[in-house]
Design an enzyme around this catalytic site. Structure first.
Site, mmCIF file in Angstrom:
data_model
loop_
_atom_site.group_PDB
_atom_site.id
_atom_site.type_symbol
_atom_site.label_atom_id
_atom_site.label_comp_id
_atom_site.label_asym_id
_atom_site.label_seq_id
_atom_site.Cartn_x
_atom_site.Cartn_y
_atom_site.Cartn_z
ATOM 1 N N ALA A 12 10.351 16.441 23.388
ATOM 2 C CA ALA A 12 11.739 16.689 22.969
ATOM 3 C C ALA A 12 12.006 16.369 21.501
ATOM 4 O O ALA A 12 12.480 17.227 20.738
ATOM 5 C CB ALA A 12 12.697 15.907 23.864
ATOM 6 N N SER A 40 7.417 20.391 24.802
ATOM 7 C CA SER A 40 8.830 20.687 25.048
ATOM 8 C C SER A 40 9.141 20.880 26.523
ATOM 9 O O SER A 40 9.743 21.851 26.920
ATOM 10 C CB SER A 40 9.198 21.968 24.287
ATOM 11 O OG SER A 40 10.567 22.213 24.365
ATOM 12 N N CYS A 44 12.440 15.183 32.928
ATOM 13 C CA CYS A 44 13.517 14.796 33.839
ATOM 14 C C CYS A 44 13.557 15.672 35.081
ATOM 15 O O CYS A 44 14.178 15.326 36.080
ATOM 16 C CB CYS A 44 14.872 14.901 33.138
ATOM 17 S SG CYS A 44 14.914 14.125 31.528
ATOM 18 N N ALA A 320 16.323 11.617 27.223
ATOM 19 C CA ALA A 320 16.080 12.935 26.636
ATOM 20 C C ALA A 320 17.085 13.332 25.564
ATOM 21 O O ALA A 320 16.719 13.904 24.530
ATOM 22 C CB ALA A 320 16.077 13.986 27.740
ATOM 23 N N TYR A 448 45.036 17.093 34.752
ATOM 24 C CA TYR A 448 45.349 16.821 36.150
ATOM 25 C C TYR A 448 45.785 18.089 36.867
ATOM 26 O O TYR A 448 46.620 18.846 36.364
ATOM 27 C CB TYR A 448 46.473 15.779 36.269
ATOM 28 C CG TYR A 448 47.190 15.857 37.590
ATOM 29 C CD1 TYR A 448 46.501 15.613 38.778
ATOM 30 C CD2 TYR A 448 48.533 16.227 37.679
ATOM 31 C CE1 TYR A 448 47.135 15.723 40.012
ATOM 32 C CE2 TYR A 448 49.182 16.340 38.901
ATOM 33 C CZ TYR A 448 48.477 16.094 40.061
ATOM 34 O OH TYR A 448 49.091 16.218 41.276
#
Lengths: 477, 477
Positions: A12, A40, A44, A320, A448
């Protein structure tokens, strides 16, 4: 040609830096040395690959080596291990199957990443003991899972004793470590019908999160038949060639496989040997521009420390986003536009079966006090949608602030998956970066509508309650 | 007894203030006059009640009148209409079935709310024309829906002509206004098998949101067979006693019912008559503590304006959270702890069928320029979860910032429902309140894990792109 930008490590941080530098300087020589074959890649995503939700390792790769070479014109040399950096001569020495090369640099980025920590106990080198630090680790684990499932289909009747809880158990396995990798792997393995024993040295999983978050996630793990062994430090992994059991002070649990999720440490050997300074965290130290003590030598990603936005002190949180962001900033800096990499907030997120959790900032009272704060913490559980809306989820928010200044120090949030604990943590990250107070947060005009929250979003409810506590304690003698 | 806190209006602002004051001052006289029978109700839930997802109007009430009276010891007088305020004598006059009372006050809160705007066209008083401003409006609409569905079941064969698009149509109806009430009601009516014709005066729905958000939501409306009539100002509602058609400049659409969702205006008659000043927005003006030009007289909720955090100028954005927050602050202020109500950011959220959208801050270029900014806007569509994760949602983020300072001015986000556009907007609200720049946002250490976002959350992607645009335009002559 005389001023190449050289990068050590093609994940990364390294590839972000190389890509950004290329965009800013179309004619610059950019050389990346990567000792493996993958660059690359999204480490994860490995738990989801092992789980079987992602079909191919290639799917984890955002840009292929060919694309870097052909479309981005980056001189990417996979299979090249950098063995020395000479900061006087401004060269790196790399070895590959085709021999040794000495590469001069104008700017150098060390992005050597991190390696899995293997606990110093007997038996970690036995067959059937895995870590999950690399693409090849992921490949081996997925192969193990497939093999074990095939075996189980053939031999199910013989395996009943070892699988104590599950009817269609593939086999009992161990995950050592209750951090996010351990928990994601517990989910991946349970989804493949393994009986998962999760061993945690301390008294709760996800120790960087709040107690309440840990407890919530632990309940979810138990609901999914994960056998939690808390306060269970692993003493040995016993067996002959192959691991057969996990041994703790109190117990001996038969397993067919062990996954070590016991953290990572920065890969710093190369930097240290070259005289590049490490920080107190043990990772490579760097300034706001990610430059090390050696001019024109930068460090980023999982091998480097970064500045924590709450404490202002260096911290080691290898994740990451920081790698990407810092790499990108370095790519700009070395091509003529000095760019700070930005601080970190220690933010992390995890999905644990049907729950989701996030944490950010400083939650540990001792850590807060060491940084000069007087931490006060409140935890609230609030509805995730309007009470009358046909859904009944909740979000549990733990919020910590400094007593005198009211400054928000950290938060931990947990909910069912889809009820928004993780995306809601974004607001607290923004508050930390702005050094906002609890009262500031209490007054945030957050969106909201009944399908998304109550009039006061759970984040606001937590801020209201904590602000009240701060006011009350103000009045004490 | 000599210093009562008197509140006019028993909804969000009024009851929040009364409740907070009670907690702070257990012995204070607190009197609330409410002309209707309902207090503290969630008007935002009415569309979901009409839709049928909420079974009872009572479910929308968070605290009942009995609870306010008995548990909170608040002298709540429903069925009492305040007809005059005398700020010299410090009294209010209220009328009810049992006569007229003159009530002295020490502090007074005007929380008279807003009323639905009825467009000045012929036919709005015909039978079958509804608004949705009150609980009784909601009740009538739900009764209409139930009746129409019963009729449709009996008479379906006769109704085929009017329902042009849907097979099992309950009847064609009109919603006038493409704001969030209009859209929520379109969803509520479509869910009950009505053919919904949505009339919007301008060229897009949700005009306070970005063009891209409007277009995304419009597509969802069309996908759900809502017939969108854009640039379609309603000229008349024709019929005999009962409405039979909506007439625009170009068209005449037969309908069996019309819902007017054409906005609200503040109820200010009472305040104006008492010499209380209105602001430029036409709503009651108040300072940071929500005090009007008359000492000890406060205003909050949908009858009052508030200060916009981006422009620093008064704005009229009547929404529930502001009413709650300002009411609460007033409750503290009038009981001895001066508390600012906090600014607003003009944040709003809406669910439209299977999509969700939020907006905050200043998006309109003219509005931004009027406030002294030079707005630059970018829109990005980014994956809502890691690319390799088994889900393929996106979030479209429109972000606006000031060219010179880089300060974030506003944002509009849209996604499928559940992909997190609304909760992600929380980060931008926090950025607005902190007066953060795009570069600040770009450097936010937001939570990341594959089930929740890409390494760069869509919010960060938008900030990256906009920061790039700002840098590029910086370099122009």
């Amino acid at each position: 040609m005389s001023d190449p930008f050289v990068v050590v490590g093609g994940d990364a941080a390294g590839m972000s830096a190389a890509s950004k530098a290329r965009r800013a300087a179309p004619d610059r020589d950019i050389v990346v040395f990567e000792r493996g074959e993958w660059v690359s890649y999204g480490a994860c995503g490995l738990p989801y690959y092992v789980k079987g939700e992602i079909q191919s390792l290639e799917d984890l790769v955002s840009v292929t080596p060919e694309e870097f070479r052909e479309e981005r014109d980056i001189d990417l040399r996979t299979g090249h291990e950098v063995v020395a950096i000479d900061t006087d001569e401004r060269t790196v020495t790399a070895e590959s199957e085709s021999g040794t090369v000495v590469q001069p640099y104008g700017h150098l980025l060390i992005a050597t990443g991190a390696e899995s920590v293997v606990p110093p106990v007997d038996g970690v080198d036995r067959e059937g003991v895995y870590t999950l630090g690399s693409m090849s680790d992921g490949k081996e684990l997925r192969e193990y899972v497939a093999r074990a499932r095939d075996d189980a289909d053939l031999q199910q009747p013989d395996r009943g004793l070892a699988c104590r809880y599950l009817e269609d158990c593939t086999g009992p396995v161990a995950v050592v470590g209750g951090g996010y990798i351990g928990i994601e792997m517990a989910e991946a393995l349970a989804a493949n019908d393994f009986e998962v024993n999760l061993f945690q040295r301390g008294d709760r999983v996800l120790k960087g999160f709040s107690d309440e978050t840990s407890e919530y996630v632990a309940e979810h793990l138990r609901d999914e038949d994960v056998v939690l062994h808390l306060d269970a430090e692993v003493r040995a992994l016993s067996g002959d060639d192959r691991v057969e059991a996990v041994v703790t002070a109190d117990d001996r649990i038969e397993v067919e496989m062990v996954l070590l999720g016991t953290g990572v440490r920065p890969r710093t050997d190369l930097a240290e040997a070259a005289g590049i300074e490490l920080g107190e965290t043990g990772a490579i130290a760097a300034d706001a521009y990610r430059e090390t003590n050696v001019p024109d030598v930068y460090a980023a990603g999982d091998c480097a420390e970064a500045t924590h936005v709450v404490t202002g002190e260096p911290a080691y949180v290898p994740l990451a986003l920081t790698a990407n962001r810092h790499g990108r900033a370095i790519g700009r800096t070395v091509t003529g536009t000095p760019t700070e990499g930005g601080d970190i907030a220690g933010t992390a997120a995890v999905k644990a079966f049907d729950s989701e959790a996030a944490r950010t900032g400083i939650l540990d009272p001792e850590e807060a006090r060491a940084a000069g704060f007087d931490p006060v913490t409140e935890t609230v559980t609030a509805k995730s949608r309007a009470g009358y809306y046909p859904a009944d989820g909740t979000v549990t928010v733990t919020l910590t602030a400094d007593r005198d200044s009211g400054r928000v120090l950290g938060a931990s949030l947990v909910s069912e998956y889809g009820e928004g604990a993780v995306h809601r943590s974004h607001a607290i990250v923004a508050a930390l970066e702005a050094k906002a107070t609890v009262t500031d947060v209490e007054n945030y005009d957050l969106a909201y509508a009944p399908p998304f929250n109550t009039t006061w979003d759970p984040v606001l409810v937590a801020a209201k309650v904590l602000a009240g506590t701060l006011r009350d304690t103000d009045m004490e003698p």
